[in-house]
Design an enzyme around this catalytic site. Structure first.
Site, PDB file in Angstrom:
ATOM      1  N   ASP A 168      42.855  35.313  31.184  1.00 20.45           N
ATOM      2  CA  ASP A 168      43.520  35.907  30.022  1.00 20.45           C
ATOM      3  C   ASP A 168      44.507  36.960  30.519  1.00 20.45           C
ATOM      4  OD1 ASP A 168      42.106  34.472  28.244  1.00 20.45           O
ATOM      5  OD2 ASP A 168      40.594  35.988  27.824  1.00 20.45           O
ATOM      6  N   ASP A 489      37.124  36.367  26.278  1.00 21.75           N
ATOM      7  CA  ASP A 489      36.480  37.495  25.602  1.00 21.75           C
ATOM      8  C   ASP A 489      36.134  37.188  24.151  1.00 21.75           C
ATOM      9  OD1 ASP A 489      39.004  37.368  24.603  1.00 21.75           O
ATOM     10  OD2 ASP A 489      39.647  39.356  25.262  1.00 21.75           O
ATOM     11  N   ASP A 493      36.253  31.352  22.783  1.00 18.10           N
ATOM     12  CA  ASP A 493      36.368  31.013  24.214  1.00 18.10           C
ATOM     13  C   ASP A 493      35.082  30.397  24.755  1.00 18.10           C
ATOM     14  OD1 ASP A 493      38.980  31.883  24.530  1.00 18.10           O
ATOM     15  OD2 ASP A 493      38.388  33.953  24.867  1.00 18.10           O
TER      16      ASP A 493
END
Length: 913
Positions: A168, A489, A493
């Protein structure tokens, strides 16, 4: 009397029936529950197989192979010893087996058996699981200090083989702290935060008021928790960035908010996706109104008709000026990966009061105060961490929800992409368009064309992340399967974290769902912690390989010495207790010493091996065989030549059964242990390095174990006596043993000089086959789902069967009780009721093993034989669909049963049943 006998017999038969019924009830329950238990056991074993990591699979295979070889060698050793003794005693010397000699012969055979068992104990590498456990446990403990909370042990070793990391952006590569880095104030474009003195006082005052009032009052900048840390941002991150800009200008927003508290705000136009702006109206002391507005620069600037100049006075702002500002200010900011925010205001007269509901008129004719560029700064340590990953052969990809320009700019700052390289930066929509066919289905071939060059995936959804991860893992374009690590997070996900070989969840920003789906939790949300995880993962593999290199050398030498000694001298130079001590050195102590080596930066200088890295490389095989040759040469020299030429002592060979320990065999044992001790230092390096002492003092456990083993060896040799088959040695004899042991270090340098490429006969070991490498989870994924459905159905049928049998048994108990109660009395008339149904049909189970279908009751319609056998129950039993359960029941109407009267105690008993 006959009546009584008949009744007795009848009641006995009923009792037997009851017992049979109870047994019948228990039998299917037992078998059914047993079946369920078997299912559970199978599931547990399957789970165990699934949990077995690649490293454990390789070690298990290697340990089994070594164990089998050791078993064969020990069996051959015992057979040769027994045959040698039998032929020498009874054929060559022509002795008779006399009864009084039997105890002596038995002692000889026991001695041979002990030698065989000792060879087996030394050969079997029982220290391997211990070494793995110690190495993983030690790594996990140390990784916690490096902000890696490991949830699954095997994730630690898997990270060592990682070839790709999908990360990310926000919070992992960046600080997740929105910060104003550029500003356009008073006709000047500042590339850095301007000095407060360079901004006109009037403009500065308007700017502070506009930011302080026109933002959520819950958004604040708080002092840092730790001294020297960064200030804490609470609330909306963009607003925090603007408030931070006020503080950077040496101003304070709190007095403004205290002067105009939230309840005094006259009108608030909150931010939404249509407006793309937020506006707040306040009433001035003179009764007029002022509106502060902020939002996306391209939206707000279109509504501006004036702009504050260098003197802080408004000047006309024409469309031509706006186009020039977009070209010269906003676009360069966007290309730097900045989010541009325009801050403006407008004054209204007190009378007539504006129509606040007419939003189009209110949000127009604004005066621009400034335009700021906000960025989420890249963590200072991230570019270096990504450089280390790339040097280690790991490809880093950014998967983010930001727009493509911002994502590309951040990727360049991080070092994920470099200008001039052949790479792809795609948005989620374009990515999906490229990987799907005309029917909208994802094709692996299409993914294979994209993922090798893909570096940035912007405006992506969690589904896109999962698709990318799955596509890389399933790809067969490269020779070795890719090992993918993923960071996440959000709750969405979860699938990507589960699918990845190693899932990293954010400890600070991560949701509970993401943490639950992950293998490792980053307690500081920092990308550089992932690099440390890679380092520790590679260190686990190296630690196991070091231990194997050391242990296999000892194995080969000890087994060959015992075997050859048995064949030639009818005795092993290394005695049983001595071999057990050697086994303790090479198993427990060595696993502690070599499995606790700390990692070094050098681990990141070589490319990953992938999942199928061999445990024993060709270089290690060269080291193992080279040191084994040195040790065997010297031990056989001492055994056959050294006793006279070097030490001038009596031979210990062919000694009687209970003879005292000889100096000859003690020297051989002591030399053997000294060689192992110094070879343990050689085993610290497995890639052909010359400096075996490099970093030795950074591992105090290793130094302690080597010195401790040496001290215990002195005690065993000098004071061990008969239990250890040792005779005390002189100082010169000790010096010879240590000197020969030191020769191991010199010999190690000789071996390092020989190029491995020249030794074509050397093979790698400890590699899994392709079939063994495929995880059980992937093979049985669909089967597991079917099994689960069947198990649920079976469980329901078992519960139905159990309930039916219990009711049946209770009915029989009631009937038996009634028959004894109404014995000799006139039985009451039968009544048609639900209670009559309960006592009228006598259910009987025809098979002790009932037929329980595993899918559904539609099979009954297709199977006429089954339909024929299953007679439907009475009409009053519509709810008890025994036919659906597949249990064959018959209604025995030959016996007439009676119902109890409604007022009787039996009636109430039946009702309760």
């Amino acid at each position: 009397g006959k009546m009584q006998d008949g009744n007795m017999e009848n009641s006995q038969n009923k009792a037997k029936q009851q017992d049979g019924a109870a047994a019948m009830e228990m039998q299917p329950l037992k078998s059914a529950e047993g079946g369920e238990g078997d299912d559970k056991d199978k599931k547990k074993s399957n789970m165990h197989k699934k949990e077995k990591s690649v490293l454990q699979g390789k070690l298990t295979k290697l340990a089994v192979q070594i164990g089998k070889a050791g078993l064969v060698m020990s069996a051959i050793t015992v057979i040769i010893l027994v045959l040698y003794f039998a032929i020498d005693t009874f054929v060559v010397n022509k002795k008779q087996w006399l009864p009084e000699c039997t105890p002596v012969y038995v002692q000889y055979f026991v001695k041979f058996f002990i030698i065989g068992v000792t060879v087996l104990v030394v050969a079997v590498p029982e220290g391997l699981p211990l070494a793995v456990t110690i190495s993983l446990a030690y790594s996990v403990k140390k990784m916690m200090k490096d902000n890696n909370l490991v949830r699954h042990l095997d994730a630690c070793e898997t990270m060592g083989n990682a070839t790709a990391i999908c990360s990310d952006k926000t919070g992992t590569l960046t600080t997740n702290r929105m910060t104003v880095v550029q500003a356009y104030v008073g006709d000047v474009h500042y590339k850095e935060i301007p000095d407060p003195d360079s901004v006109p006082a009037k403009t500065l005052d308007l700017l502070v008021n506009a930011i302080a009032i026109n933002s959520a009052y819950t958004t604040k900048i708080l002092p840092p928790e730790k001294e020297g840390g960064l200030p804490r941002q609470v609330g909306n991150k963009t607003e925090c960035g603007l408030l931070g800009f006020v503080l950077d200008l040496k101003q304070d927003y709190e007095p403004v908010r205290n002067l105009i508290p939230e309840e005094k705000l006259y009108k608030v136009y909150t931010f939404n996706s249509v407006r793309k702006s937020m506006s707040t109206v306040i009433k001035m002391p003179d009764g007029s109104f002022r509106m502060y507005s902020k939002g996306a620069s391209e939206i707000v600037l279109k509504k501006c008709s004036r702009i504050l100049n260098a003197a802080g006075e408004p000047r006309i702002f024409r469309p031509r000026d706006r186009d020039e500002m977009v070209k010269k200010v906003i676009e360069p900011m966007a290309c730097d990966g900045l989010r541009t925010i325009c801050v403006a205001f407008r004054d209204f007269n007190s009378s007539p009061e504006p129509d606040w509901d007419n939003e189009n008129d209110i949000l127009s004719d604004l005066t621009c105060i400034c335009v700021v560029g906000i960025e989420d700064p890249v963590r200072p340590e991230v570019p270096e961490a990504i450089r280390k990953c790339q040097r280690a052969g790991i490809t880093v990809r950014m998967v983010t929800g930001d727009n493509i320009n911002t994502a590309r700019a951040i990727a360049i700052k991080c070092g994920i992409i470099h200008p001039g390289e052949d790479f792809l930066c795609l948005e989620g929509k374009e990515f999906n368009r490229r990987i799907r066919n005309e029917k909208g289905e994802i094709e692996q071939e299409r993914i294979d064309k994209i993922w090798p060059k893909l570096r940035v995936l912007a405006r992506s959804s969690p589904t896109d992340k999962h698709t990318l991860v799955k596509g890389i893992i399933d790809s067969t374009q490269v020779e070795q399967r890719q090992v993918v690590a993923v960071t996440g997070d959000g709750t969405n996900d979860g699938p990507a974290l589960k699918k990845a070989d190693v899932g990293f969840a954010m400890g600070i920003a991560g949701t509970d769902v993401a943490k639950e789906a992950s293998d490792i939790i980053l307690t500081d949300d920092n990308f550089s912690s992932i690099v440390k995880a890679v380092m520790w993962g590679r260190n686990v593999y190296d630690s196991i390989s070091k231990f194997l290199q050391f242990q296999l050398t000892v194995n080969i030498v000890a087994v060959i010495v015992a075997f050859t000694g048995a064949c030639i001298t009818q005795d092993s130079p290394l005695k049983a207790v001595q071999m057990l001590w050697v086994n303790l050195i090479m198993d427990t102590f060595a696993s502690l010493a070599l499995a606790t080596e700390p990692p070094t930066e050098a681990l990141l200088l070589r490319k990953p091996y992938g999942r199928n890295k061999p445990l024993i490389s060709r270089t290690m095989m060269k080291n193992i065989l080279g040191h084994a040759v040195y040790q065997l040469t010297l031990i056989f020299t001492l055994l056959f030549v050294g006793k006279k030429k070097m030490f001038k002592i009596d031979s210990g060979r062919n000694a009687p059964l209970h003879s005292p320990p000889s100096e000859h065999y003690t020297i051989i044992f002591n030399t053997f242990v000294m060689m192992q001790l110094f070879n343990e230092i050689n085993a610290r390096k497995i890639h052909g390095e010359r400096n075996v002492f490099d970093g030795i003092f950074r591992n105090p456990i290793f130094c302690t174990i080597v010195l401790g083993t040496f001290a215990i060896q002195i005690v065993i040799v000098q004071f061990g006596g008969k239990p250890f088959s040792c005779s005390p040695l002189q100082l010169d004899q000790w010096m010879w043993c240590v000197f020969i042991g030191l020769g191991e270090l010199v010999w190690g340098q000789v071996i390092a000089t020989i190029p491995t490429s020249r030794l074509k006969f050397l093979k790698e070991a400890g590699r899994l086959t392709e079939k063994e490498e495929v995880p059980e989870e992937e093979l049985n994924e669909d089967v597991e789902e079917i099994d689960h459905a069947e198990r649920e159905l079976r469980r329901g049928q078992i519960l139905w069967f159990r309930g039916l049998n219990r009711i049946q048994t209770q009915i029989r108990v009631v009937k038996a009780f009634r028959s004894s109660l109404y014995e000799g009395l006139e039985k009451p008339e039968s009544r048609t009721s639900i209670h009559n149904f309960m006592t009228h049909p006598e259910f009987r189970i025809e098979d002790s093993q009932p037929h329980i279908p595993l899918i559904d009751d539609t099979d009954l319609e297709e199977d006429p034989a089954l339909k024929k056998n299953s007679s439907p129950p009475s009409s009053l039993n519509k709810n008890n669909s025994a036919i659906d359960s597949g249990i064959n029941l018959t209604t025995d109407t030959s016996k007439s049963a009676t119902s109890s009267s409604p007022g009787s105690p039996i009636h109430s008993l039946e009702t309760s049943l």
